[in-house]
Design a protein around this motif. Structure first.
Motif, PDB file in Angstrom:
ATOM      1  N   GLY A 274       9.234  13.611  11.569  1.00 44.33           N
ATOM      2  CA  GLY A 274       8.304  14.717  11.331  1.00 44.33           C
ATOM      3  C   GLY A 274       9.023  16.032  11.119  1.00 44.33           C
ATOM      4  N   PHE A 275       8.231  17.068  10.973  1.00 50.53           N
ATOM      5  CA  PHE A 275       8.747  18.410  10.701  1.00 50.53           C
ATOM      6  C   PHE A 275       9.779  18.834  11.762  1.00 50.53           C
ATOM      7  N   ILE A 276       9.361  18.995  13.002  1.00 51.16           N
ATOM      8  CA  ILE A 276      10.282  19.515  14.031  1.00 51.16           C
ATOM      9  C   ILE A 276      11.273  18.437  14.471  1.00 51.16           C
TER      10      ILE A 276
ATOM     11  N   ASP B   3       9.003   6.248  14.871  1.00 47.37           N
ATOM     12  CA  ASP B   3       7.987   7.021  14.146  1.00 47.37           C
ATOM     13  C   ASP B   3       7.148   6.051  13.314  1.00 47.37           C
ATOM     14  N   ASP B   4       5.846   6.293  13.259  1.00 47.56           N
ATOM     15  CA  ASP B   4       4.994   5.410  12.447  1.00 47.56           C
ATOM     16  C   ASP B   4       4.827   5.931  11.022  1.00 47.56           C
TER      17      ASP B   4
ATOM     18  N   SER C 160       2.563  10.987   9.512  1.00 49.62           N
ATOM     19  CA  SER C 160       2.732  12.282   8.840  1.00 49.62           C
ATOM     20  C   SER C 160       4.200  12.570   8.574  1.00 49.62           C
ATOM     21  N   GLY C 161       5.087  11.851   9.261  1.00 50.39           N
ATOM     22  CA  GLY C 161       6.524  12.014   9.029  1.00 50.39           C
ATOM     23  C   GLY C 161       6.949  11.320   7.745  1.00 50.39           C
TER      24      GLY C 161
ATOM     25  N   ASP D 104       4.298   2.232  15.970  1.00 49.61           N
ATOM     26  CA  ASP D 104       3.204   3.085  16.429  1.00 49.61           C
ATOM     27  C   ASP D 104       3.267   3.192  17.952  1.00 49.61           C
ATOM     28  N   LEU D 105       3.217   4.408  18.418  1.00 55.72           N
ATOM     29  CA  LEU D 105       3.285   4.679  19.858  1.00 55.72           C
ATOM     30  C   LEU D 105       2.161   3.991  20.625  1.00 55.72           C
TER      31      LEU D 105
ATOM     32  N   HIS E 260       8.556  13.747  20.487  1.00 56.79           N
ATOM     33  CA  HIS E 260       7.844  14.608  19.533  1.00 56.79           C
ATOM     34  C   HIS E 260       6.655  13.911  18.871  1.00 56.79           C
TER      35      HIS E 260
ATOM     36  N   TYR F 223      -6.912  18.273  22.045  1.00 55.73           N
ATOM     37  CA  TYR F 223      -5.462  18.225  21.798  1.00 55.73           C
ATOM     38  C   TYR F 223      -4.705  18.933  22.930  1.00 55.73           C
TER      39      TYR F 223
ATOM     40  N   LYS G  15      -2.138  17.056  25.427  1.00 55.87           N
ATOM     41  CA  LYS G  15      -0.726  17.468  25.497  1.00 55.87           C
ATOM     42  C   LYS G  15      -0.369  17.879  26.925  1.00 55.87           C
TER      43      LYS G  15
ATOM     44  N   PRO H  62       5.357  27.465  20.770  1.00 59.03           N
ATOM     45  CA  PRO H  62       4.308  28.259  20.122  1.00 59.03           C
ATOM     46  C   PRO H  62       4.067  27.690  18.718  1.00 59.03           C
TER      47      PRO H  62
ATOM     48  N   VAL I 167       5.271  26.835  15.327  1.00 63.54           N
ATOM     49  CA  VAL I 167       6.604  26.677  14.770  1.00 63.54           C
ATOM     50  C   VAL I 167       6.499  26.683  13.243  1.00 63.54           C
TER      51      VAL I 167
HETATM   52  N1  LIG Z   1       4.218  22.495  14.755  1.00 64.54           N
HETATM   53  C1  LIG Z   1       3.925  23.272  15.775  1.00 64.54           C
HETATM   54  O1  LIG Z   1       3.738  24.488  15.609  1.00 64.54           O
HETATM   55  C2  LIG Z   1       3.835  22.706  17.171  1.00 64.54           C
HETATM   56  C3  LIG Z   1       3.401  23.544  18.206  1.00 64.54           C
HETATM   57  C4  LIG Z   1       3.307  23.037  19.502  1.00 64.54           C
HETATM   58  C5  LIG Z   1       3.685  21.723  19.761  1.00 64.54           C
HETATM   59  N2  LIG Z   1       4.094  20.914  18.730  1.00 64.54           N
HETATM   60  C6  LIG Z   1       4.456  19.532  19.044  1.00 64.54           C
HETATM   61  O2  LIG Z   1       5.655  19.208  18.386  1.00 64.54           O
HETATM   62  C7  LIG Z   1       5.644  17.828  18.038  1.00 64.54           C
HETATM   63  C8  LIG Z   1       6.022  17.652  16.563  1.00 64.54           C
HETATM   64  O3  LIG Z   1       5.071  18.332  15.746  1.00 64.54           O
HETATM   65  P1  LIG Z   1       5.297  18.593  14.192  1.00 64.54           P
HETATM   66  O4  LIG Z   1       4.687  19.906  13.879  1.00 64.54           O
HETATM   67  O5  LIG Z   1       6.715  18.331  13.833  1.00 64.54           O
HETATM   68  O6  LIG Z   1       4.327  17.518  13.557  1.00 64.54           O
HETATM   69  P2  LIG Z   1       4.615  16.267  12.572  1.00 64.54           P
HETATM   70  O7  LIG Z   1       3.288  15.685  12.250  1.00 64.54           O
HETATM   71  O8  LIG Z   1       5.476  16.692  11.444  1.00 64.54           O
HETATM   72  O9  LIG Z   1       5.436  15.304  13.517  1.00 64.54           O
HETATM   73  C9  LIG Z   1       4.835  14.317  14.320  1.00 64.54           C
HETATM   74  C10 LIG Z   1       5.557  13.018  14.052  1.00 64.54           C
HETATM   75  O10 LIG Z   1       5.018  12.023  14.905  1.00 64.54           O
HETATM   76  C11 LIG Z   1       4.740  10.857  14.123  1.00 64.54           C
HETATM   77  N3  LIG Z   1       3.622  10.164  14.772  1.00 64.54           N
HETATM   78  C12 LIG Z   1       2.331  10.577  14.872  1.00 64.54           C
HETATM   79  N4  LIG Z   1       1.596   9.670  15.526  1.00 64.54           N
HETATM   80  C13 LIG Z   1       2.441   8.658  15.851  1.00 64.54           C
HETATM   81  C14 LIG Z   1       2.274   7.422  16.525  1.00 64.54           C
HETATM   82  N5  LIG Z   1       1.070   7.037  16.994  1.00 64.54           N
HETATM   83  N6  LIG Z   1       3.349   6.611  16.669  1.00 64.54           N
HETATM   84  C15 LIG Z   1       4.565   6.988  16.204  1.00 64.54           C
HETATM   85  N7  LIG Z   1       4.786   8.141  15.562  1.00 64.54           N
HETATM   86  C16 LIG Z   1       3.733   8.973  15.381  1.00 64.54           C
HETATM   87  C17 LIG Z   1       4.408  11.362  12.742  1.00 64.54           C
HETATM   88  O11 LIG Z   1       4.601  10.383  11.721  1.00 64.54           O
HETATM   89  C18 LIG Z   1       5.367  12.538  12.612  1.00 64.54           C
HETATM   90  O12 LIG Z   1       6.614  12.132  12.084  1.00 64.54           O
HETATM   91  C19 LIG Z   1       4.254  17.304  18.384  1.00 64.54           C
HETATM   92  O13 LIG Z   1       4.338  16.642  19.634  1.00 64.54           O
HETATM   93  C20 LIG Z   1       3.415  18.556  18.530  1.00 64.54           C
HETATM   94  O14 LIG Z   1       2.355  18.383  19.445  1.00 64.54           O
HETATM   95  C21 LIG Z   1       4.165  21.378  17.449  1.00 64.54           C
END
Ligand SMILES: NC(=O)c1ccc[n+]([C@@H]2O[C@H](COP(=O)([O-])OP(=O)(O)OC[C@H]3O[C@@H](n4cnc5c(N)ncnc54)[C@H](O)[C@@H]3O)[C@@H](O)[C@H]2O)c1
Length: 277
Positions: free
Chosen positions: A10-12, A31-32, A35-36, A51-52, A73, A142, A146, A170, A172
């Protein structure tokens, strides 16, 4: 170190993986790909597609890779979807995470780093910037899901001696953020403006958030490998920025002439939150 990064496509998570690989750690990604994206995963990391919510898949992954640290993540991150279907949100963010914790316990994982949220946890800011002592009043399922894992982590350390660091992020922003997603106002607005389209603002645009660059989040994850044991820590700038501020800045950077469209506010979103890190 052997480190398992869930959500590492995923993104982060993918930036965190890049940093760990660069430091010479052995990294696996679970990762499933919901969205990644496969192409975000560092070629030196091992990708396990699973899948988690499938406890057998996560168990197999942890049993085979035997990580010392799990950096979690993977999550259902769509606030609106959590409002519409809280059970779906809880299946990934609570039950999926519990399956992961069970595997950590069975296979001797030493430390758990958790990407939590500061933005969706404290609810409407009663004092700002919000410290970790701010009352916790999530305004979306959500935020509830979390936060729930934080309680389990506190307990798991006492019951099963699994160390943890909770990082409350916060908002990101940065490269690889999905411009077509539901969250991530910077990426969405940049994507629209580059296509000559007007950004849509839900509400009056005066909602205030704390925006942090992804490299700073990565640095916090790097530090959490050796520090912050048993702590729950805000990440943030301590500065609140409104959506209208962002539109103004982006318009000037991208020389975009159009005006934003204003639409009805969305349920489950707070008006003002920014964090004391
Ligand atoms: N982006 C933000 O501003 C932000 C803020 C606070 C917290 N977070 C937390 O940071 C983490 C990453 O967020 P992100 O913005 O990179 O989002 P993202 O959607 O890019 O990353 C989430 C990743 O988890 C994978 N995923 C989702 N459901 C899954 C499952 N059931 N099994 C396996 N993999 C699964 C997705 O494919 C993706 O690669 C998350 O836990 C989110 O709650 C993000």
């Amino acid at each position: 170190m052997r480190i398992l990064v869930t959500g590492g496509a995923g993104f982060i998570g993918s930036h965190v993986v890049d940093q760990f690989v660069e430091q010479g750690h052995e990294v696996a990604v679970f990762d499933d790909l919901s969205s990644g994206r496969r192409e975000f995963v560092n070629p030196k990391a091992r990708l396990v597609v699973g899948d988690l919510t499938d406890s057998n898949a996560i168990e197999r992954c942890v049993a085979e890779f035997r990580p010392e640290v799990v950096d979690h993540h993977a999550a259902q991150i769509d606030v609106r979807r959590s409002v519409e279907d809280p059970a779906l949100d809880a299946r990934t963010n609570i039950l999926g995470a519990l399956a992961l914790l069970g595997s950590c316990r069975r296979h001797g994982v030493r430390k758990f780093i958790y990407a939590s949220t500061g933005g969706a946890l404290y609810g409407e800011g009663r004092f700002l910037p919000a410290t970790e002592d701010h009352p916790i009043n999530p305004e979306s399922p959500y935020g509830v899901s979390k936060h729930t894992l934080e309680h389990y982590l506190y307990l798991w350390k006492r019951l099963h001696n699994l160390d943890y660091t909770v990082l409350r992020y916060p908002n990101v922003y940065g490269p690889r953020q999905n411009p077509h997603g539901e969250a991530g106002v910077n990426a969405i607005f940049i994507g629209l403006m580059l296509r000559g389209k007007r950004p849509r603002i839900f509400g009056d645009g005066e909602q205030v958030r704390d925006y942090l660059y992804v490299a700073d989040v990565v640095e916090a994850n790097r530090l959490a490998l050796s520090k912050g044991g048993g702590e729950m820590l805000n990440l943030g700038t301590g500065v609140g920025t409104s959506v209208n501020d962002i539109v103004r800045e982006l318009k000037s950077i991208l020389a975009f002439e159009g005006e934003a469209l204003y639409e009805a506010p969305r349920p489950g979103e707070v008006k003002r939150i920014y964090l004391d890190a």
